[in-house]
Design a protein around this motif. Structure first.
Motif, PDB file in Angstrom:
ATOM      1  N   LYS A   1     -12.229  -0.968  -2.320  1.00  0.00           N
ATOM      2  CA  LYS A   1     -12.682  -0.179  -1.739  1.00  0.00           C
ATOM      3  C   LYS A   1     -11.742   0.378  -0.585  1.00  0.00           C
ATOM      4  O   LYS A   1     -11.739  -0.490   0.448  1.00  0.00           O
ATOM      5  N   TYR A   2     -11.191   1.503  -0.339  1.00  0.00           N
ATOM      6  CA  TYR A   2     -10.458   1.888   0.802  1.00  0.00           C
ATOM      7  C   TYR A   2     -10.558   3.430   0.812  1.00  0.00           C
ATOM      8  O   TYR A   2     -10.919   3.954  -0.043  1.00  0.00           O
ATOM      9  N   ASP A   3     -10.128   3.975   1.927  1.00  0.00           N
ATOM     10  CA  ASP A   3     -10.140   5.552   2.485  1.00  0.00           C
ATOM     11  C   ASP A   3      -8.857   5.913   1.785  1.00  0.00           C
ATOM     12  O   ASP A   3      -7.746   5.781   2.139  1.00  0.00           O
ATOM     13  N   PRO A   4      -9.234   6.824   0.578  1.00  0.00           N
ATOM     14  CA  PRO A   4      -7.875   7.445  -0.054  1.00  0.00           C
ATOM     15  C   PRO A   4      -7.084   8.459   0.813  1.00  0.00           C
ATOM     16  O   PRO A   4      -5.767   8.566   0.106  1.00  0.00           O
ATOM     17  N   SER A   5      -7.487   8.941   1.810  1.00  0.00           N
ATOM     18  CA  SER A   5      -6.949   9.493   2.656  1.00  0.00           C
ATOM     19  C   SER A   5      -5.737   8.913   3.413  1.00  0.00           C
ATOM     20  O   SER A   5      -4.676   9.242   3.947  1.00  0.00           O
ATOM     21  N   GLU A   6      -6.045   7.623   3.776  1.00  0.00           N
ATOM     22  CA  GLU A   6      -5.370   6.663   4.535  1.00  0.00           C
ATOM     23  C   GLU A   6      -4.357   5.815   3.627  1.00  0.00           C
ATOM     24  O   GLU A   6      -3.391   5.689   3.959  1.00  0.00           O
ATOM     25  N   THR A   7      -4.831   5.514   2.419  1.00  0.00           N
ATOM     26  CA  THR A   7      -4.143   4.656   1.295  1.00  0.00           C
ATOM     27  C   THR A   7      -4.282   5.409   0.129  1.00  0.00           C
ATOM     28  O   THR A   7      -5.445   5.620  -0.403  1.00  0.00           O
ATOM     29  N   ALA A   8      -3.301   5.789  -0.379  1.00  0.00           N
ATOM     30  CA  ALA A   8      -2.959   6.650  -1.603  1.00  0.00           C
ATOM     31  C   ALA A   8      -3.047   5.810  -2.895  1.00  0.00           C
ATOM     32  O   ALA A   8      -3.728   5.952  -3.707  1.00  0.00           O
ATOM     33  N   ASN A   9      -2.501   4.528  -2.729  1.00  0.00           N
ATOM     34  CA  ASN A   9      -2.657   3.450  -3.572  1.00  0.00           C
ATOM     35  C   ASN A   9      -2.484   2.122  -3.436  1.00  0.00           C
ATOM     36  O   ASN A   9      -1.749   1.927  -2.040  1.00  0.00           O
ATOM     37  N   ILE A  10      -2.649   1.093  -4.046  1.00  0.00           N
ATOM     38  CA  ILE A  10      -2.093  -0.315  -3.739  1.00  0.00           C
ATOM     39  C   ILE A  10      -2.058  -0.882  -4.938  1.00  0.00           C
ATOM     40  O   ILE A  10      -2.488  -0.695  -6.050  1.00  0.00           O
ATOM     41  N   ALA A  11      -1.019  -1.777  -4.851  1.00  0.00           N
ATOM     42  CA  ALA A  11      -0.498  -2.459  -6.181  1.00  0.00           C
ATOM     43  C   ALA A  11       0.294  -3.659  -5.712  1.00  0.00           C
ATOM     44  O   ALA A  11       0.829  -3.837  -4.638  1.00  0.00           O
ATOM     45  N   PHE A  12       0.561  -4.746  -6.621  1.00  0.00           N
ATOM     46  CA  PHE A  12       1.144  -6.055  -6.370  1.00  0.00           C
ATOM     47  C   PHE A  12       2.576  -5.788  -7.373  1.00  0.00           C
ATOM     48  O   PHE A  12       2.485  -5.088  -8.232  1.00  0.00           O
ATOM     49  N   PHE A  13       3.635  -6.026  -6.512  1.00  0.00           N
ATOM     50  CA  PHE A  13       5.083  -5.640  -7.181  1.00  0.00           C
ATOM     51  C   PHE A  13       5.666  -6.842  -7.231  1.00  0.00           C
ATOM     52  O   PHE A  13       5.852  -7.831  -6.196  1.00  0.00           O
ATOM     53  N   PRO A  14       6.500  -7.155  -8.326  1.00  0.00           N
ATOM     54  CA  PRO A  14       7.589  -8.254  -8.541  1.00  0.00           C
ATOM     55  C   PRO A  14       8.818  -8.073  -7.469  1.00  0.00           C
ATOM     56  O   PRO A  14       9.088  -6.454  -7.324  1.00  0.00           O
TER      57      PRO A  14
ATOM     58  N   ILE B   1       1.042  -1.123   0.136  1.00  0.00           N
ATOM     59  CA  ILE B   1      -0.111  -0.059   0.029  1.00  0.00           C
ATOM     60  C   ILE B   1       0.686   1.243   0.043  1.00  0.00           C
ATOM     61  O   ILE B   1       2.021   1.228   0.567  1.00  0.00           O
ATOM     62  N   LYS B   2       0.500   2.311  -0.729  1.00  0.00           N
ATOM     63  CA  LYS B   2       1.005   3.559  -0.723  1.00  0.00           C
ATOM     64  C   LYS B   2       0.476   4.577   0.699  1.00  0.00           C
ATOM     65  O   LYS B   2      -0.879   4.689   0.575  1.00  0.00           O
ATOM     66  N   ARG B   3       1.300   4.833   1.590  1.00  0.00           N
ATOM     67  CA  ARG B   3       0.440   5.438   2.488  1.00  0.00           C
ATOM     68  C   ARG B   3       0.076   6.780   2.202  1.00  0.00           C
ATOM     69  O   ARG B   3       0.806   7.374   1.325  1.00  0.00           O
ATOM     70  N   GLY B   4      -1.014   7.218   2.723  1.00  0.00           N
ATOM     71  CA  GLY B   4      -1.851   8.327   2.306  1.00  0.00           C
ATOM     72  C   GLY B   4      -1.419   9.620   2.995  1.00  0.00           C
ATOM     73  O   GLY B   4      -0.451   9.633   3.837  1.00  0.00           O
ATOM     74  N   ARG B   5      -2.096  10.835   2.775  1.00  0.00           N
ATOM     75  CA  ARG B   5      -1.898  11.898   3.412  1.00  0.00           C
ATOM     76  C   ARG B   5      -2.098  12.122   5.008  1.00  0.00           C
ATOM     77  O   ARG B   5      -1.665  12.996   5.507  1.00  0.00           O
TER      78      ARG B   5
END
Ligand SMILES: [Zn+2]
Length: 185
Positions: free
Chosen positions: A149-162, A62-66
């Motif tokens: 669905k997630y709160d964009p102020s808490e989580t800026a983005n999510i992704a799977f990475f190799p 997850i990318k941590r949000g503002r």
């Protein structure tokens, strides 16, 4: 009484009797202690939980949000603090759901490590530490990651990475946890 270092915690009064705390030498450590009652502030690490979710050799971050208290816009494994009387697996399930919208199918304890928070810069000393309990998590099937669905102020983005294409900024020593996991595969 010795002076408080800049990184040390800003607690000044005893929570039991309101007397001003002083540094005392206890078990070879300088600790904030109450001169009137038995209260000692040990500043023990706080336990947190993190989810290591691997699918098709990719890891979920997850990318941590503002609104994140520390490491804003850094990537990390999903996870967080444990509520009062909450079981660790329940906390894991709750944090995973809040931060990613993913649902947990199964989990098992994988590892535990010390996190040293560095709110004043990555290489400065910190007032707080945590013990991160990392679980290996099997997720329920995700049909479309963009629909979660997630709160964009808490989580800026999510992704799977190799593992060989992890983002540069990863918080909480989670890069090492991920590398360790893939080395053992
Ligand atoms: Zn006291």
């Amino acid at each position: 009484m010795r002076k408080r270092a800049a990184f040390e915690i800003n607690y000044f009064y005893c929570p039991s009797c309101k007397t001003k705390l002083e540094f005392r030498r206890v078990e070879k450590k300088d600790v904030l202690a109450c001169p009137k009652c038995s209260f000692i502030f040990w500043n023990n690490p706080k336990p947190v939980v993190s989810a290591l979710c691997v699918q098709d050799s990719k890891v979920l971050l997850i990318k941590r949000g503002r609104k994140s208290g520390s490491y804003k816009y850094y990537w990390a494994l999903p996870g967080g603090m444990i509520d009062y009387l909450e079981k660790t697996e329940k906390a894991l399930d709750r944090e995973l759901s809040e931060e990613t919208g993913c649902k947990m199918e199964d989990c098992q304890i994988y590892d535990a490590h010390l996190i040293v928070y560095s709110p004043r810069g990555l290489h400065k000393k910190s007032a707080y530490t945590s013990i991160d309990i990392v679980y290996l998590v099997k997720l329920k099937k995700i049909n479309d990651i963009s629909l979660l669905k997630y709160d964009p102020s808490e989580t800026a983005n999510i992704a799977f990475f190799p593992v060989d294409k992890l983002p540069k900024k990863i918080a909480f020593g989670h890069r090492e946890i991920i590398y360790k996991f893939f080395r053992k595969q």
